[in-house]
Write an enzyme that holds these catalytic residues in place. Structure first.
Site, PDB file in Angstrom:
ATOM      1  N   ASP A   1      36.078  44.436  41.738  1.00 22.97           N
ATOM      2  CA  ASP A   1      37.513  44.165  41.618  1.00 22.97           C
ATOM      3  C   ASP A   1      38.189  44.888  42.783  1.00 22.97           C
ATOM      4  O   ASP A   1      37.564  45.736  43.440  1.00 22.97           O
ATOM      5  CB  ASP A   1      38.022  44.723  40.271  1.00 22.97           C
ATOM      6  CG  ASP A   1      39.343  44.113  39.835  1.00 22.97           C
ATOM      7  OD1 ASP A   1      40.134  43.698  40.706  1.00 22.97           O
ATOM      8  OD2 ASP A   1      39.593  44.079  38.613  1.00 22.97           O
TER       9      ASP A   1
ATOM     10  N   TYR B   1      43.418  43.775  38.690  1.00 24.00           N
ATOM     11  CA  TYR B   1      43.071  42.799  37.628  1.00 24.00           C
ATOM     12  C   TYR B   1      42.408  41.552  38.218  1.00 24.00           C
ATOM     13  O   TYR B   1      42.694  40.427  37.810  1.00 24.00           O
ATOM     14  CB  TYR B   1      44.298  42.396  36.800  1.00 24.00           C
ATOM     15  CG  TYR B   1      45.132  43.542  36.303  1.00 24.00           C
ATOM     16  CD1 TYR B   1      44.536  44.707  35.815  1.00 24.00           C
ATOM     17  CD2 TYR B   1      46.530  43.476  36.291  1.00 24.00           C
ATOM     18  CE1 TYR B   1      45.301  45.760  35.358  1.00 24.00           C
ATOM     19  CE2 TYR B   1      47.302  44.522  35.831  1.00 24.00           C
ATOM     20  CZ  TYR B   1      46.689  45.670  35.368  1.00 24.00           C
ATOM     21  OH  TYR B   1      47.447  46.709  34.919  1.00 24.00           O
ATOM     22  N   HIS B   2      41.509  41.762  39.191  1.00 21.63           N
ATOM     23  CA  HIS B   2      40.829  40.654  39.859  1.00 21.63           C
ATOM     24  C   HIS B   2      39.311  40.756  39.714  1.00 21.63           C
ATOM     25  O   HIS B   2      38.590  40.701  40.717  1.00 21.63           O
ATOM     26  CB  HIS B   2      41.185  40.650  41.353  1.00 21.63           C
ATOM     27  CG  HIS B   2      42.649  40.498  41.653  1.00 21.63           C
ATOM     28  ND1 HIS B   2      43.231  40.931  42.832  1.00 21.63           N
ATOM     29  CD2 HIS B   2      43.654  39.941  40.923  1.00 21.63           C
ATOM     30  CE1 HIS B   2      44.526  40.642  42.816  1.00 21.63           C
ATOM     31  NE2 HIS B   2      44.811  40.055  41.668  1.00 21.63           N
ATOM     32  N   PRO B   3      38.755  40.907  38.513  1.00 21.25           N
ATOM     33  CA  PRO B   3      37.293  41.012  38.419  1.00 21.25           C
ATOM     34  C   PRO B   3      36.620  39.696  38.817  1.00 21.25           C
ATOM     35  O   PRO B   3      37.072  38.620  38.428  1.00 21.25           O
ATOM     36  CB  PRO B   3      37.050  41.312  36.927  1.00 21.25           C
ATOM     37  CG  PRO B   3      38.241  40.729  36.230  1.00 21.25           C
ATOM     38  CD  PRO B   3      39.388  40.907  37.194  1.00 21.25           C
TER      39      PRO B   3
END
Ligand SMILES: Cc1cc2nc3c(=O)[nH]c(=O)nc-3n(C[C@H](O)[C@H](O)[C@H](O)COP(=O)(O)OP(=O)(O)OC[C@H]3O[C@@H](n4cnc5c(N)ncnc54)[C@H](O)[C@@H]3O)c2cc1C
Length: 491
Positions: free
Chosen positions: A259, A431-433
């Site tokens: 992330d 919040y970018h897994p």
């Protein structure tokens, strides 16, 4: 229940994939979504995400323990997925992000038409009702670019997937106008197999749903590998330990989780950004009255703008992104403070650290093990420290006039080794897994799960490396491209 193509998860990528597949005539497409509909006033209201996060439309995952703390891993739980609770910031990423994947069919020239097709419907635009502070960011990094881009150092207002002050998500722009069928409130436990062919799924209530042509996993970077593992495809030793029958030993399923790590600076001061200071109460009332007409601060996507720059300022290409939120954000544990202020963070564009996703039980309600791996590669921390140091000096150049606030958290005195320790102890993510089912690894370049038949993946989990900016646009592009490939290969 029966369909031709089953799409598991109605999120950013799943909605686009389902709409595209049905447009391409693959037969009856059915989307199964665990959460409810996206038709809720707080979902269409851009500012509504501040109430949605942490509520029942958020899966509310938490990371594994990192030096004695865990961090929130929010994920949207409704049609539109995380794209129904996100800030709608719209960036494709850099051409070199896709070329760097080195996966056949996914170079920049391959993916560009898919971005154009998505944008033709979604029509991302510059947010025009923004706070004056956001326009004031531009002098920080004068550039020839009309708006900020990860390609060059640049700052100012961002583009968003909003129309007339309302969220325009993959659910509203793609799924709703399509012929794909949808069932909300249907949570998938695992896949149904016929030999090595996926032929449907089993819901958590035991209902079986069959698909004659194939199944597409679009449940996102965490739930797609989870469903695959519960279905017996994953690292064999782990699955056996949990009592799951192994169908295929696929050690890379769940690996490569990463992330964009992020750390924020909080600024406060009367008359600075938006906030609940008494002097702004009338403005809040006026905003509530203007909202039905698409005006005012309730139409704010929160992240109104920001910047891309090189952390060390050595003239090399940008390696960090800053998100600027012209609102007073809490850092003291009190959500509603009678103050005003603003917030700017530093996120790494291309983190080197990698973590891993694992199940803790075969029970689908058990919280998974989400090891984000933040700063496992120390050079990521070096770049973060340099990025925060440079952000502070860049913000001095911003044209904030008498709206300039004072850094109150962590505070300008926190520098050098103290800053390093602060970042290590407080960083979160953007919040970018991504990456748990990477193309060229457990998933082929045609989005098919390696080693089995009739099963594809279309979501952010297939990114081999995260793109240099926010991941919603790339996820929707993946939904579109996957549908193109699956329509060619499945029928
Ligand atoms: C709070 C927040 C803010 C963000 N801000 C931005 C931003 O401003 N700009 C940006 O570009 N990106 C942003 N992102 C990231 C972006 O939204 C995601 O990268 C993108 O939505 C991922 O798409 P996806 O299709 O892979 O997964 P998702 O959109 O998360 O979709 C997965 C779907 O699958 C469903 N699902 C999960 N498990 C099951 C199951 N077992 N059965 C059935 N359905 C299931 C989920 O409920 C969900 O609807 C943000 C994310 C969050 C959480």
């Amino acid at each position: 229940m029966q369909c031709d193509v089953l799409v598991i998860g109605g999120g950013s990528a799943g909605c686009v994939a389902a709409a595209e597949l049905s447009r391409r005539g693959v037969g009856r497409v059915l989307v199964l979504e665990a959460g409810p509909s996206e038709k809720h006033p707080l979902v269409s209201m851009p500012f509504g995400l501040t109430w949605l996060m942490g509520g029942k439309r958020d899966w509310r995952f938490r990371s594994a323990d990192m030096d004695g703390r865990t961090i929130a891993v929010p994920r949207g739980r409704m049609l539109g997925g995380s794209g129904s609770i996100n800030s709608m910031v719209w960036f494709r990423g850099r051409a070199s992000d896709f070329d760097g994947w080195q996966v056949t069919g996914w170079s920049w020239t391959d993916v560009e038409p898919a971005f154009e097709a998505v944008e033709a419907k979604l029509k991302p635009t510059l947010y025009e009702d923004g706070h004056p502070l956001v326009a004031g960011l531009e002098p920080m990094l004068p550039s020839n670019s009309a708006q900020p881009t990860p390609d060059v150092e640049s700052a100012g207002p961002f583009s968003h997937n909003m129309i007339d002050g309302r969220r325009n998500s993959a659910a509203t722009a793609f799924l709703r106008p399509s012929r794909a069928e949808v069932r909300t409130g249907t949570e998938v436990d695992r896949l149904l197999w016929n030999g090595d062919r996926a032929m449907g799924c089993v819901l958590t209530d035991g209902t079986e749903i069959r698909a004659s042509k194939g199944v597409i996993l679009s449940a996102g970077s965490l739930a797609s590998p989870a469903i695959l593992m519960r279905s017996g495809v994953g690292p064999a030793d782990d699955l056996r330990r949990l009592g799951i029958d192994v169908r295929l030993d696929a050690p890379e399923v769940g690996a490569n989780l990463h992330d964009h790590p992020g750390i924020g600076l909080h600024f406060e001061g009367a008359g600075t950004g938006y906030g609940l200071e008494p002097a702004q109460w009338l403005a809040w009332v006026k905003s509530a009255l203007g909202y039905p007409f698409g005006k005012g601060r309730f139409t704010s996507p929160t992240v109104e703008g920001g910047a891309f720059f090189n952390a060390r300022g050595d003239g090399a290409e940008p390696d960090v992104q800053s998100h600027f939120i012209p609102f007073h954000l809490d850092h003291r544990g009190q959500k509603y403070a009678l103050k005003s202020g603003y917030f700017a963070d530093v996120c790494l564009c291309r983190p080197k650290s990698r973590g891993v996703f694992r199940l803790t039980s075969k029970d689908p309600t058990a919280p998974p093990h989400i090891d984000l791996g933040l700063f496992r590669d120390e050079s990521d921390l070096d770049t973060m420290v340099a990025g925060v140091t440079r952000l502070r000096s860049l913000l001095e150049k911003a044209d904030f006039g008498d709206r300039r606030g004072t850094e109150v958290h962590p505070g300008p005195a926190v520098a050098g080794d103290d800053l390093r320790a602060f970042i290590k102890g407080n960083a979160g993510t953007a919040y970018h897994p991504v990456g748990t089912l990477r193309l060229g690894g457990p998933v082929t370049a045609r989005c098919r799960v390696e080693g089995v038949q009739g099963l594809w993946v279309a979501d952010a989990s297939v990114m081999p490396q995260v793109t240099s900016a926010n991941t919603n646009a790339p996820s929707m592009m993946i939904g579109w491209k996957a549908a193109e490939m699956i329509a060619e290969d499945a029928v």
